[in-house]
Design a protein around this motif. Structure first.
Motif, PDB file in Angstrom:
ATOM      1  N   GLN A   1     -68.469 -39.173 -95.126  1.00 30.24           N
ATOM      2  CA  GLN A   1     -68.391 -39.125 -93.806  1.00 30.24           C
ATOM      3  C   GLN A   1     -67.551 -36.862 -93.650  1.00 30.24           C
ATOM      4  O   GLN A   1     -68.068 -36.573 -92.233  1.00 30.24           O
TER       5      GLN A   1
ATOM      6  N   PRO B   1     -70.089 -44.032 -91.928  1.00 29.21           N
ATOM      7  CA  PRO B   1     -69.210 -44.758 -91.722  1.00 29.21           C
ATOM      8  C   PRO B   1     -67.936 -45.005 -90.683  1.00 29.21           C
ATOM      9  O   PRO B   1     -67.856 -43.610 -90.534  1.00 29.21           O
ATOM     10  N   ARG B   2     -67.232 -45.338 -90.215  1.00 29.04           N
ATOM     11  CA  ARG B   2     -66.498 -45.348 -89.108  1.00 29.04           C
ATOM     12  C   ARG B   2     -65.498 -46.306 -88.991  1.00 29.04           C
ATOM     13  O   ARG B   2     -65.720 -47.402 -89.376  1.00 29.04           O
ATOM     14  N   HIS B   3     -64.833 -46.622 -89.128  1.00 24.31           N
ATOM     15  CA  HIS B   3     -63.710 -47.083 -89.443  1.00 24.31           C
ATOM     16  C   HIS B   3     -63.173 -48.578 -88.895  1.00 24.31           C
ATOM     17  O   HIS B   3     -62.746 -49.242 -89.712  1.00 24.31           O
ATOM     18  N   GLU B   4     -63.812 -48.019 -87.167  1.00 28.71           N
ATOM     19  CA  GLU B   4     -63.638 -49.398 -86.750  1.00 28.71           C
ATOM     20  C   GLU B   4     -64.661 -50.573 -86.874  1.00 28.71           C
ATOM     21  O   GLU B   4     -63.908 -51.541 -87.012  1.00 28.71           O
ATOM     22  N   LEU B   5     -65.561 -50.179 -87.783  1.00 35.40           N
ATOM     23  CA  LEU B   5     -66.543 -51.028 -87.872  1.00 35.40           C
ATOM     24  C   LEU B   5     -66.101 -51.573 -89.452  1.00 35.40           C
ATOM     25  O   LEU B   5     -67.647 -52.372 -89.502  1.00 35.40           O
ATOM     26  N   TRP B   6     -65.460 -51.313 -90.446  1.00 34.77           N
ATOM     27  CA  TRP B   6     -66.118 -51.167 -91.445  1.00 34.77           C
ATOM     28  C   TRP B   6     -65.967 -52.770 -92.325  1.00 34.77           C
ATOM     29  O   TRP B   6     -66.489 -53.159 -92.947  1.00 34.77           O
ATOM     30  N   PHE B   7     -64.914 -53.275 -91.557  1.00 34.28           N
ATOM     31  CA  PHE B   7     -65.169 -54.682 -92.063  1.00 34.28           C
ATOM     32  C   PHE B   7     -65.786 -55.706 -91.419  1.00 34.28           C
ATOM     33  O   PHE B   7     -65.574 -56.840 -90.687  1.00 34.28           O
ATOM     34  N   LYS B   8     -67.208 -55.340 -90.684  1.00 33.65           N
ATOM     35  CA  LYS B   8     -67.869 -55.776 -89.829  1.00 33.65           C
ATOM     36  C   LYS B   8     -69.350 -55.889 -90.609  1.00 33.65           C
ATOM     37  O   LYS B   8     -69.871 -54.932 -90.349  1.00 33.65           O
TER      38      LYS B   8
ATOM     39  N   ILE C   1     -71.515 -57.662 -85.078  1.00 29.36           N
ATOM     40  CA  ILE C   1     -71.253 -57.182 -83.563  1.00 29.36           C
ATOM     41  C   ILE C   1     -71.037 -58.272 -82.497  1.00 29.36           C
ATOM     42  O   ILE C   1     -73.051 -59.054 -82.727  1.00 29.36           O
ATOM     43  N   PRO C   2     -70.616 -59.668 -82.596  1.00 29.36           N
ATOM     44  CA  PRO C   2     -71.180 -60.606 -81.532  1.00 29.36           C
ATOM     45  C   PRO C   2     -71.732 -60.251 -80.678  1.00 29.36           C
ATOM     46  O   PRO C   2     -71.511 -58.946 -79.536  1.00 29.36           O
TER      47      PRO C   2
ATOM     48  N   GLU D   1     -68.942 -59.387 -77.961  1.00 31.86           N
ATOM     49  CA  GLU D   1     -68.511 -58.640 -78.333  1.00 31.86           C
ATOM     50  C   GLU D   1     -69.237 -57.346 -77.452  1.00 31.86           C
ATOM     51  O   GLU D   1     -69.314 -56.368 -76.218  1.00 31.86           O
TER      52      GLU D   1
ATOM     53  N   SER E   1     -67.492 -65.283 -89.237  1.00 24.99           N
ATOM     54  CA  SER E   1     -68.214 -64.107 -90.216  1.00 24.99           C
ATOM     55  C   SER E   1     -69.231 -63.746 -90.571  1.00 24.99           C
ATOM     56  O   SER E   1     -69.614 -62.974 -91.009  1.00 24.99           O
TER      57      SER E   1
ATOM     58  N   HIS F   1     -73.431 -45.981 -79.078  1.00 23.18           N
ATOM     59  CA  HIS F   1     -72.277 -46.058 -78.249  1.00 23.18           C
ATOM     60  C   HIS F   1     -71.333 -46.231 -79.338  1.00 23.18           C
ATOM     61  O   HIS F   1     -70.471 -45.614 -79.828  1.00 23.18           O
ATOM     62  N   LEU F   2     -71.731 -47.313 -80.814  1.00 25.27           N
ATOM     63  CA  LEU F   2     -70.506 -47.207 -81.960  1.00 25.27           C
ATOM     64  C   LEU F   2     -71.350 -46.030 -82.844  1.00 25.27           C
ATOM     65  O   LEU F   2     -70.415 -46.836 -84.025  1.00 25.27           O
TER      66      LEU F   2
ATOM     67  N   GLU G   1     -62.408 -66.821 -91.353  1.00 29.08           N
ATOM     68  CA  GLU G   1     -62.535 -67.286 -90.460  1.00 29.08           C
ATOM     69  C   GLU G   1     -61.255 -67.440 -89.600  1.00 29.08           C
ATOM     70  O   GLU G   1     -61.903 -67.187 -88.277  1.00 29.08           O
TER      71      GLU G   1
ATOM     72  N   LEU H   1     -60.721 -63.952 -88.281  1.00 31.79           N
ATOM     73  CA  LEU H   1     -62.029 -63.462 -86.772  1.00 31.79           C
ATOM     74  C   LEU H   1     -61.112 -64.087 -86.375  1.00 31.79           C
ATOM     75  O   LEU H   1     -61.096 -63.337 -84.870  1.00 31.79           O
TER      76      LEU H   1
ATOM     77  N   GLY I   1     -59.409 -53.071 -85.866  1.00 28.48           N
ATOM     78  CA  GLY I   1     -61.049 -52.203 -86.127  1.00 28.48           C
ATOM     79  C   GLY I   1     -59.576 -51.190 -87.187  1.00 28.48           C
ATOM     80  O   GLY I   1     -59.686 -50.353 -87.234  1.00 28.48           O
TER      81      GLY I   1
ATOM     82  N   TYR J   1     -60.361 -40.967 -95.887  1.00 27.95           N
ATOM     83  CA  TYR J   1     -61.078 -41.177 -95.015  1.00 27.95           C
ATOM     84  C   TYR J   1     -59.497 -40.735 -93.392  1.00 27.95           C
ATOM     85  O   TYR J   1     -60.094 -40.066 -92.832  1.00 27.95           O
TER      86      TYR J   1
END
Lengths: 294, 334
Positions: free
Chosen positions: A105, A115-122, A125-126, A129, A169, A241-242, B96, B99, B117, B127
């Motif tokens: 970063q 890396p961007r924290h809003e996306l760390w656990f993704k 993108i479904p 969204e 998931s 945008h992401l 699951e 989420l 998020g 960070y």
């Protein structure tokens, strides 16, 4: 100046990018995440750009000031020698994820993807969204529900003459076509809510985005399909945008030519069925890593 | 209508529910131990927002009626139900279920304390420290696998150094002492975050929407959370902080996409403020009990009637994608 590749030795993108750098005479260092534990050497002062930070796995560590671009595909799939407990492994994995997400970063060079924290656990993108974010008149979206109610699932199944179960998931589709499938789904719903999506006939496409460029491929192989510029432009807009330089939109072209967005991969998959496309992508990625950001 | 999502054994959830009851605000407790088996949920997208309902007991809760959501992402879910599954299956089931709620809450246009998020910045201290540094001093730090580097940093900091985890994994902050030097050889297995020790007193700041509550912590322990365990004294009392410091706390919270936060500051004897961490799911009940500050009341009010601008701003900053471009504007931005 050196390109840093941080990812898995099993990831063809990493291997090909290393080859492409060699072909263009760009020095590169590949840190294979499977070889980090016990070998990683790091020395870094967060926030202190004057500090001579280093990173590497060998005796000659890379000076971070020399890094001109980072291909970041770190997934945290570490390999541990014998003797590490599960708890140790989980802790070390969390620590290295925390380290690398912060370290790259801070680097002022191009990072694909930063890396961007809003996306760390993704990883994905479904479409729900995407539906809330897409420009009107571009993508179509399949009818979808998330439910834990078996009666609602049955009604949805009847209304659409079949459907697809798409885990929340991981976007692996499980077609629900028969009553037997439906009964099995009901059993599953005792434990987890499920995402159900109408089944739409058509051709599945991938639109890879690398910076401002798009590369479209059919999942069934063959010639690159034509996709309207407005759709390609929307793919670029959504990725930008992401904050993503590299992304993969999963699309479906319906029988009437309309284009559905199924979701976005944040870690694009390697197009093993199309080596020419893979080469183009790696070329475009290397271009992005050489982009002058000053 | 407010949704409180968590487990009732969590005293933060218990306190919030009690406060909502006392204030007479409509709310439902989404007990994660009973989800999804006893709490059916169905939702879908209607335009740019989710529509649908939850059924809790005999009550049907329409998502359109929700004014605020408070959620604790706990690990208790389905404890009993999951016993018969293998470890890997349990992980999938938890992912699951998390989420199913997290995605729904993420897409809701009301205030959500906090969206999943936005909480993630807390998973990496270095960070998050970049955000903290926008508004506060942050301690000098070294992250290293090299024992010699640690010793040099130790000397450079006047032999006053602490060490801690980099990730969100909870660790006890400890002073580095010469007795620990022989263990520095284990750094080769995992780098560690070392920070200069900053003298002063800890100030915990809770930001709830626009409201700010500061509490001063007096303890001789290096990590006051563990003061009782080490026999150290611990006194927590309400305090005031300069308005500019309060404003910096609000902005830091907002920048991270949070509607509520617990910020760990330290005020030096010279009056400078250092920021160590921003907790996106603070255990505020501990501080409310010690100080009498109405943190839970502020949170209840926020969930009941958040100013529309605040809800929108929190949603925009915390969600990865919310801006839909208008036909005339070309591209949107978050």
């Amino acid at each position: 100046m050196t390109v840093l590749i941080l990812g898995s030795g099993l990831d063809p993108f990493c291997a090909l990018l290393e080859e492409e750098c060699a072909r263009r005479c760009i020095p590169s260092v590949f840190l294979n995440e499977a070889e980090l534990v016990g070998r990683l050497r790091v020395s870094w002062a967060p926030g202190d750009l004057a500090f001579p930070a280093t990173l590497g796995t060998g005796p000659a560590a890379l000076r971070l000031a020399e890094v001109s671009g980072v291909f970041f595909r770190f997934a945290g799939a570490l390999t541990f020698p014998a003797g590490f407990t599960v708890r140790d492994q989980q802790y070390i994995t969390s620590e290295l994820v925390a380290l690398f997400c912060a370290l790259v970063q801070e680097l002022p060079c191009p990072v694909v993807n930063r890396p961007r924290h809003e996306l760390w656990f993704k990883g994905w993108i479904p479409e729900s969204e995407l539906a809330s974010s897409s420009a009107p008149g571009t993508f179509q979206f399949r009818k979808a529900i998330v439910t834990s109610d078996p009666d609602t699932a049955t009604t949805f199944f009847r209304e659409h003459g079949g459907m697809v179960f798409l885990p929340l998931s991981a976007p692996i589709p499980y077609p629900i076509r028969t009553q037997r499938d439906l009964h099995r789904l009901h059993r599953l719903m005792r434990t987890i809510p499920v995402r159900l999506v109408e089944a739409v006939e058509g051709e599945e496409l991938d639109c890879y985005v690398v910076g401002p460029r798009t590369f479209v491929a059919s999942q069934s192989g063959g010639d690159p399909p034509s996709v309207p510029d407005a759709i390609r432009g929307e793919c670029v807009r959504l990725a930008a945008h992401l904050g993503l330089v590299f992304a993969q939109l999963r699309l479906l072209r319906g029988r009437g030519g309309e284009v559905f967005a199924l979701g976005m991969e944040l870690y694009p998959t390697f197009p093993a069925q199309d080596i020419a496309l893979a080469s183009e992508l790696v070329g475009a990625l290397t271009d992005e890593l050489q982009r002058d950001t000053r | 209508m407010i949704i409180v999502s968590g487990v009732v054994a969590d005293e933060v959830v218990e306190l919030l529910c009690a406060r909502l009851l006392r204030l007479g605000y409509d709310f439902v407790l989404l007990d994660q131990l009973r989800f999804p088996a006893k709490i059916p949920v169905t939702w879908w997208m209607e335009g740019d927002r989710p529509s649908g309902s939850l059924r809790i007991g005999t009550e049907r809760v329409d998502l359109d009626r929700i004014t605020g959501v408070y959620v604790r992402y706990s690990d208790y879910r389905g404890r009993d139900v999951l016993r018969r599954f293998r470890q890997r299956e349990r992980e999938i089931i938890k992912a699951e279920a998390t989420l199913a709620l997290g995605e729904m809450f993420d897409l809701m246009p009301c205030v959500v304390v906090n969206r999943i998020g936005a909480c993630a910045s807390n998973e990496s201290k270095p960070y998050q420290s970049r955000w903290c540094a926008r508004y506060f001093r942050v301690p000098r730090s070294r992250i290293t696998t090299e024992p010699d580097e640690v010793l040099a940093f130790y000397e450079a900091c006047g032999r006053r150094v602490v060490y801690k985890s980099m990730s969100g994994t909870r660790s006890i902050v400890r002073r580095l002492k010469p007795q620990a030097f022989r263990r520095l050889r284990f750094l080769r297995n995992c780098p560690v975050l070392f920070q200069e020790y900053v003298p002063g007193s800890d100030v915990r700041v809770h930001v709830v929407g626009e409201e700010v509550f500061a509490a001063r912590v007096r303890s001789e322990a290096t990590d006051y959370r563990y003061a009782p365990r080490s026999g150290a004294s611990l006194v927590i009392e309400a305090c005031s902080i300069p308005e500019d410091v309060a404003e910096r706390c609000r902005r830091l919270t907002s920048d991270l996409g949070l509607a509520m936060s617990g910020i760990d500051l330290r005020e030096t004897p010279e009056g400078a403020y250092y920021c160590f961490e921003v907790n996106p799911s603070p255990g505020f009940s501990y501080y409310e009990r010690a100080t009498g500050q109405p943190i839970s009341e502020a949170l209840a009010n926020l969930l009941h009637a958040a100013p529309p601008q605040l809800a929108l701003s929190e949603a925009r900053r915390s969600r990865s994608m919310i801006a839909r471009p208008s036909p005339s504007s070309g591209t949107g931005s978050a």
